[in-house]
Design a protein around this motif. Sequence first.
Motif: not given
Length: 150
Positions: A120-127
């Motif tokens: 992720s390019s974002k600290p809180n990205g989720k999958a």
Amino acid sequence: MKQIIALGGGGFFMEPHNPLLDTYILQQSNKANPKICFVPTASGDSENYMARFYSFFDSQSCVPSHLSLFSPPTRDLESFIMEKDIIYVGGGNTKLSSGIAADDGVAVHYIDQEIHKIVSSKPNGKAYKVSLDKEINEEELAVKYLGTID
């Protein structure tokens, strides 16, 4: 080794000041100056989309090009594609492809049809792995933030 990196959004178009996903993609070729080809067909070959692609990748250690399927550069598309190291397909929706849902800024990296890692390019990205068994089930998957050092 065949690789697919499916972005749930992000990259040069959505996050022009956050190069983490695009840099990650370039690094996966293991070449000092990879040939990267952008396919902007889903956007109707948008000039703005292509300009943003070149704006970012012209400043990287790579050889950028694009393939218009509306106006192909050659009749031999197979040879054109096979000489590239990276094919960057723009547009479309990767959410729920193969049962995986990803936030904007999250990329699922497959190697030989298996998930290698999720970044992720974002600290809180989720999958999430999504399945249907009388109801929708979501299993959160581990995501590595690219802004941290191993």
